[in-house]
Design a protein around this motif. Structure first.
Motif, PDB file in Angstrom:
ATOM      1  N   ALA A 130      34.384  35.202  34.602  1.00 15.51           N
ATOM      2  CA  ALA A 130      35.130  34.707  35.764  1.00 15.51           C
ATOM      3  C   ALA A 130      36.636  34.779  35.527  1.00 15.51           C
ATOM      4  CB  ALA A 130      34.722  33.269  36.077  1.00 15.51           C
ATOM      5  N   THR A 131      37.066  35.591  34.544  1.00 13.53           N
ATOM      6  CA  THR A 131      38.481  35.783  34.175  1.00 13.53           C
ATOM      7  C   THR A 131      39.174  34.468  33.845  1.00 13.53           C
ATOM      8  OG1 THR A 131      39.304  35.704  36.462  1.00 13.53           O
ATOM      9  CG2 THR A 131      38.640  37.858  35.603  1.00 13.53           C
ATOM     10  N   GLN A 132      38.440  33.565  33.196  1.00 16.80           N
ATOM     11  CA  GLN A 132      39.024  32.318  32.707  1.00 16.80           C
ATOM     12  C   GLN A 132      39.119  32.384  31.191  1.00 16.80           C
ATOM     13  OE1 GLN A 132      36.593  29.120  34.147  1.00 16.80           O
ATOM     14  NE2 GLN A 132      37.368  29.256  36.246  1.00 16.80           N
ATOM     15  N   SER A 133      40.254  31.945  30.665  1.00 19.30           N
ATOM     16  CA  SER A 133      40.459  31.983  29.217  1.00 19.30           C
ATOM     17  C   SER A 133      39.648  30.871  28.556  1.00 19.30           C
ATOM     18  CB  SER A 133      41.952  31.808  28.892  1.00 19.30           C
ATOM     19  OG  SER A 133      42.165  31.803  27.500  1.00 19.30           O
ATOM     20  N   GLN A 134      38.830  31.249  27.556  1.00 24.65           N
ATOM     21  CA  GLN A 134      37.994  30.292  26.830  1.00 24.65           C
ATOM     22  C   GLN A 134      38.406  30.296  25.363  1.00 24.65           C
ATOM     23  OE1 GLN A 134      35.754  28.250  28.024  1.00 24.65           O
ATOM     24  NE2 GLN A 134      35.404  29.020  30.091  1.00 24.65           N
ATOM     25  N   LEU A 135      38.719  29.111  24.860  1.00 26.00           N
ATOM     26  CA  LEU A 135      39.068  28.946  23.455  1.00 26.00           C
ATOM     27  C   LEU A 135      37.904  28.253  22.760  1.00 26.00           C
ATOM     28  CD1 LEU A 135      41.719  29.429  21.720  1.00 26.00           C
ATOM     29  CD2 LEU A 135      42.071  26.971  21.922  1.00 26.00           C
ATOM     30  N   VAL A 136      37.301  28.904  21.781  1.00 24.10           N
ATOM     31  CA  VAL A 136      36.136  28.352  21.085  1.00 24.10           C
ATOM     32  C   VAL A 136      36.583  27.690  19.786  1.00 24.10           C
ATOM     33  CG1 VAL A 136      34.045  28.948  19.813  1.00 24.10           C
ATOM     34  CG2 VAL A 136      34.431  29.897  22.073  1.00 24.10           C
ATOM     35  N   LEU A 137      36.136  26.445  19.581  1.00 18.99           N
ATOM     36  CA  LEU A 137      36.448  25.685  18.371  1.00 18.99           C
ATOM     37  C   LEU A 137      35.168  25.508  17.558  1.00 18.99           C
ATOM     38  CD1 LEU A 137      38.237  23.880  16.554  1.00 18.99           C
ATOM     39  CD2 LEU A 137      37.760  21.980  18.121  1.00 18.99           C
ATOM     40  N   VAL A 138      35.208  25.957  16.301  1.00 18.54           N
ATOM     41  CA  VAL A 138      34.069  25.850  15.384  1.00 18.54           C
ATOM     42  C   VAL A 138      34.518  25.045  14.162  1.00 18.54           C
ATOM     43  CG1 VAL A 138      32.485  27.124  13.885  1.00 18.54           C
ATOM     44  CG2 VAL A 138      33.064  28.028  16.149  1.00 18.54           C
ATOM     45  N   LEU A 139      33.694  24.080  13.746  1.00 17.73           N
ATOM     46  CA  LEU A 139      33.980  23.267  12.568  1.00 17.73           C
ATOM     47  C   LEU A 139      33.166  23.785  11.390  1.00 17.73           C
ATOM     48  CD1 LEU A 139      33.816  19.661  14.097  1.00 17.73           C
ATOM     49  CD2 LEU A 139      35.738  21.252  14.071  1.00 17.73           C
TER      50      LEU A 139
END
Length: 698
Positions: free
Chosen positions: A245-254
Motif C-alpha cells: 500500500a506504499t506505506q513505509s514499514q520499519l521492522v524492529l527485532v530484538l
C-alpha cells in the motif's frame, strides 16, 4: 512459583495449604561494627518459630510471607513476595510492620478460610449454589472462547485471511475462520451447541476477532519483554521497507539470550513511518526501547544493527548516533549481508565488460519468461528452468550462472531448435540465433567460467551470514576463509585463461585477447578482495571477537593480545580487565578449549559444564559477542512475512491488524510453547470491558 497459586487446581491448592510454609536453612550472614566491636549476624531457625506466616527460599536466600505469596491481593508489598527480606538486623521491625498491613491481614484471612465453608456459605445455601453455577458457566464459556482462540491462532500461524467481504449466514463463502470454527464445532459438542443457541455472545463477530487479536498481541509482547528484561544484554535489528500500500514499514527485532541459554531473535513490532528521516526513526525506536528497558538498565543495550543507508549510518546525525546518545553501549553494526551484496555489486557493475556479461546473462531468463511456447521448448530440450536474476537478490545471479554453465550445450541446442523450427515469429528467431551465438562467444564463456568459480564461495559466505547462532568470532573466521578462496582463484587466473584459450572460431566481432581476460579476471578478484578487507574490517567493539578464536589460542598463549583486551574493555566498560585477562590466560593454556569454533561453542561448553561462575568475565564477554547481531537477516525474513499477509487483495488492512497477524505468524513457536496462553488471553479479554457473558471465576 512457576504457576501462580490461583491458577492451580483445587486439589493442588489444598495440598499447598496442608504442607504449609517451606522453612529451609538460609545462608545469610551480615558483617557489622557497633561501638568499635565487629560481629557477624547469621541465620537462626528461631526466626521461623516467632511467626507462623514466615517462609524462606534457599534459591533467593531470603524470607517471604507465605499468605501473601499465595494470594497477592491488591496492595501486597513487593518486598515480601518478589524481592524477599535479607536484612537480619531489621527483620523483626519489618515483620511487625508487615503484620499490620491491610494486604497481609486480607491474604492471611483468605488462606485461613480457603478450603472451608465461608461465613456467607454457612449462612446462605443459595449463595453457595449460585457460586457453583456461576463457575460452571465460566468454565463452559472459557472452553468455548479457547476453541475460538485456537482458530484465530491457526489462521494467524499460516497467514490466512480471517474475514471475507460477505460473512453472513447465507453466504456461500463465509471465510476460512468461519469454516474452521464450524469444523471444530463438528468435533466439539459444547461449541456446536453454543453456536446453534447463542444469542448474546457468539464469539465469531468482527469485533470479537479484533479484541482477541489485540489481547493475543499484548500477551506475546509481554512475554517477549519479560524474556528481554531477564537477559543480561539486548540488541536490536532494524530495517525499513515499502509495503504493497506504499506505506513505509520499519521492522524492529530484538536479539537476546533467553534463560535456557538459547539465542532468540524476536519480532517485536512493525512501525508505520510517515517519513523515514533519522529523527523520526530514532524517536520511534526510543519510544519502544523505553518500554522494554527500564531507565536504570540502559547499559544493557549493547548493539544496534541496520543496513548501510546514510540515514542509518550517519556518523553525526544518523539513527545510530541518536540512539547511542541515549544508550551509550549500543554499538553500531552495518549488516554484513548487505555489505556482501555491495561488494559483488562493485565487482560486477564497475567493470564494463563484466557489466555487459551480466546484462547478457539476464537476457536468457527474460527470453523464455515472456512466452509459454518458448518455455515449452526449454522444458522439452533442457528440462531445467532458468532462474530470474535480479540486482537486489542476495546471491546475485549465482543460480543463473550455475544453470547456464551446467546446461550450456543443451541451451545451444534449444536456441537452434527455436531458430530452425519455423514455428516462431521473426523476432523470436532473431533473438534465439543471437543467444546461440552468445553461448559460443569466447568472452562470454570465459566470464561464465570465472564467475562459476567465484559464486559458490559468495553463496557459502552468505549462507553463513544468515545463521541466527553466528557470532563475531565465527564471522571473522568465515571472512578469512572467503578471502583465502578469492586469493586462490586470483592465483589460478592464468591457468584458467590458458585452459579457456584454444582454436578461435571465425570472428564475427572483436573479442578480447588472453591478456585482456587475465587482466579483467585479476581486477575482479582484486576488487572483491579490496572491498572485503575494507567493508568487513572489524570496528573496536568487534575486535573482542579475536580474543576467542580457537585457532589463535596457541599464539595467544605465547604472547597475550594486550591491545585487543584493552580495546575490548574500552568498548565494554562493564568487564573487569584483570579478572578477564586471568581467565583468558587460563583458557589459552588449556588444550580442550582450542577445539571450540567461535563464541557460541565456547559459551555452550561453559554452561553445560557449569563453569559460568568460574569464568564469569569470559561468560559475560561471550554473551556480549553472541547477543551482537552481524546481519539484519531476521528483519528481512519479517518483511517476507509482512508481504504475505498484506497482499494486493488485503491492502486496506490497518497497521494494528498487520502487527497482530505478523506476530502470530512469526512467533508461532513462542505462542505454542507459552504456558496457559489461551487462559492469559481470556483474562485480558474479560478485563477489556464489562461483558454480559461470564469469564471470571468467583
Amino acid at each position: 512459583m512457576k504457576l501462580p497459586f490461583t491458577n492451580r487446581s483445587l486439589e493442588e491448592r489444598k495440598k499447598i495449604k496442608e504442607l504449609g510454609p517451606d522453612r529451609p536453612d538460609l545462608r545469610i550472614q551480615q558483617q557489622a561494627i557497633d561501638r568499635g566491636r565487629a560481629y557477624t549476624r547469621t541465620f537462626s531457625r528461631s526466626c521461623y518459630d516467632k511467626r507462623t506466616w514466615l517462609t524462606g527460599c534457599d534459591v533467593d536466600n531470603a524470607f517471604f510471607c507465605f499468605p501473601c505469596l499465595l494470594f497477592q491481593s491488591v496492595g501486597t508489598e513487593v518486598l515480601w513476595i518478589t524481592t524477599g527480606v535479607r536484612d537480619l538486623k531489621h527483620l523483626s521491625e519489618k515483620c511487625k510492620r508487615h503484620e499490620c498491613s491491610h494486604s497481609h491481614l486480607d491474604n492471611s484471612m483468605r488462606l485461613h478460610f480457603f478450603g472451608r465453608l465461608s461465613i456467607a456459605e454457612q449462612l446462605d445455601e443459595g449463595y453457595r449454589i449460585g457460586i457453583r453455577r456461576h463457575n460452571e458457566e465460566v468454565t463452559k464459556n472459557r472452553h468455548i472462547l479457547s476453541r475460538i482462540i485456537d482458530c484465530v491462532k491457526f489462521c494467524g500461524a499460516f497467514e490466512l485471511a480471517l474475514r471475507l467481504h460477505d460473512e453472513s449466514e447465507s453466504s456461500d463463502k463465509p471465510g476460512i475462520f468461519h469454516g474452521l470454527v464450524d469444523f471444530v464445532a463438528s468435533l466439539d459438542g459444547v461449541l456446536k451447541e453454543h453456536l446453534e443457541n447463542a444469542t448474546v455472545f457468539k464469539g465469531t463477530s468482527k469485533t470479537i476477532q479484533n479484541e482477541l487479536l489485540d489481547c493475543m498481541l499484548s500477551v506475546v509482547r509481554e512475554q517477549i519483554i519479560k524474556e528481554a528484561q531477564s537477559s543480561d544484554f539486548l540488541s536490536i535489528q532494524v530495517d525499513e521497507i515499502m509495503d504493497i500500500a506504499t506505506q513505509s514499514q520499519l521492522v524492529l527485532v530484538l536479539r537476546y539470550i533467553d534463560n535456557k541459554n538459547n539465542v532468540q531473535e524476536r519480532f517485536f513490532e512493525g512501525i508505520s513511518m510517515q517519513s523515514a528521516t533519522a529523527d523520526s526513526i530514532a524517536t520511534a525506536l526510543k519510544e519502544r526501547l523505553a518500554a522494554i528497558l527500564p531507565e536504570d538498565h540502559k547499559s544493557r543495550l549493547i548493539c544496534q544493527a541496520y543496513d548501510g543507508a546514510s540515514v542509518m549510518r550517519g556518523a553525526k546525525a544518523g539513527v545510530h548516533r541518536k540512539i547511542q546518545d541515549v544508550y551509550p553501549n549500543a554499538h553500531y553494526i552495518h549488516c554484513y549481508a548487505h555489505q556482501l551484496n555491495l561488494i559483488m555489486q562493485q565487482a560486477t557493475s564497475h567493470i564494463s565488460k563484466v557489466r555487459i556479461f551480466f546484462s547478457d546473462l539476464s537476457g536468457f531468463a527474460s527470453f523464455f519468461s515472456i512466452s509459454p511456447k518458448r518455455t515449452g521448448i526449454l522444458d522439452k530440450v533442457v528440462a531445467h528452468r532458468l532462474p530470474t536474476s535480479s540486482n537486489i537478490t542476495w546471491n546475485f545471479h549465482s543460480r543463473a550462472i550455475s544453470t547456464v554453465f551446467e546446461h550450456k550445450e543443451d541451451l545451444i541446442h534449444c536456441f537452434e531448435s527455436i531458430r530452425d523450427s519455423g514455428d516462431f515469429d521473426p523476432n523470436t528467431v532473431r533473438e534465439a540465433g543471437a543467444f546461440a551465438m552468445l553461448l559460443e562467444d569466447p568472452d562470454f564463456n570465459f566470464f561464465l567460467q570465472l564467475f562459476h568459480h567465484i559464486m559458490p564461495h559468495v553463496d557459502h559466505l552468505y549462507a553463513k551470514l544468515q545463521k541466527r547462532n553466528i557470532d563475531a568470532a565465527h564471522i571473522r573466521e568465515c571472512i578469512q576463509q572467503f578471502q583465502q578462496d578469492m586469493q586462490n582463484i586470483r592465483n589460478s587466473v592464468r591457468s584458467m585463461v590458458e585452459q579457456s584459450s584454444g582454436p578461435q572460431p571465425k570472428k564475427r566481432r572483436r573479442t578480447l585477447s588472453s591478456k585482456d581476460h587475465e587482466r579483467i579476471a585479476v581486477e575482479v578478484c582484486d576488487t572483491i578482495l579490496g572491498h572485503t578487507r575494507e567493508r568487513f574490517s572489524f570496528t573496536n567493539h568487534l575486535l573482542s571477537a579475536t580474543l576467542l578464536q580457537g585457532e589463535r589460542f596457541e599464539q595467544y598463549n605465547m604472547a597475550f593480545p594486550e591491545d585487543a583486551l584493552n580495546t575490548t574493555v574500552k568498548a565494554y566498560p562493564m568487564l573487569n580487565r584483570s579478572k578477564l585477562k586471568t581467565e583468558l590466560s587460563l583458557i589459552y593454556s588449556k588444550q580442550e578449549f582450542k577445539a571450540c569454533r567461535g563464541a557460541v561453542d565456547l559459551f555452550q561448553l561453559f554452561m553445560e559444564s557449569s563453569l559460568e561462575e568460574v569464568f564469569s568475565e569470559t561468560v559475560t564477554l561471550l554473551k556480549l559477542l553472541i547477543t551482537t547481531p552481524m546481519t539484519t537477516s531476521e528483519a528481512d525474513r519479517c518483511f517476507s512475512t509482512l508481504k504475505r499477509i498484506k497482499t494486493f487483495l488485503r491492502n486496506t488492512m490497518t497497521h494494528e491488524r498487520l502487527n497482530e497477524l505478523a506476530m502470530l505468524s512469526m512467533e508461532k513457536k513462542l505462542v505454542t510453547e507459552m504456558t496457559q496462553f489461551n487462559q492469559r488471553v481470556i483474562e485480558k479479554f474479560s478485563s477489556l470491558k464489562e461483558r454480559r457473558e461470564k469469564f471470571m471465576f468467583k
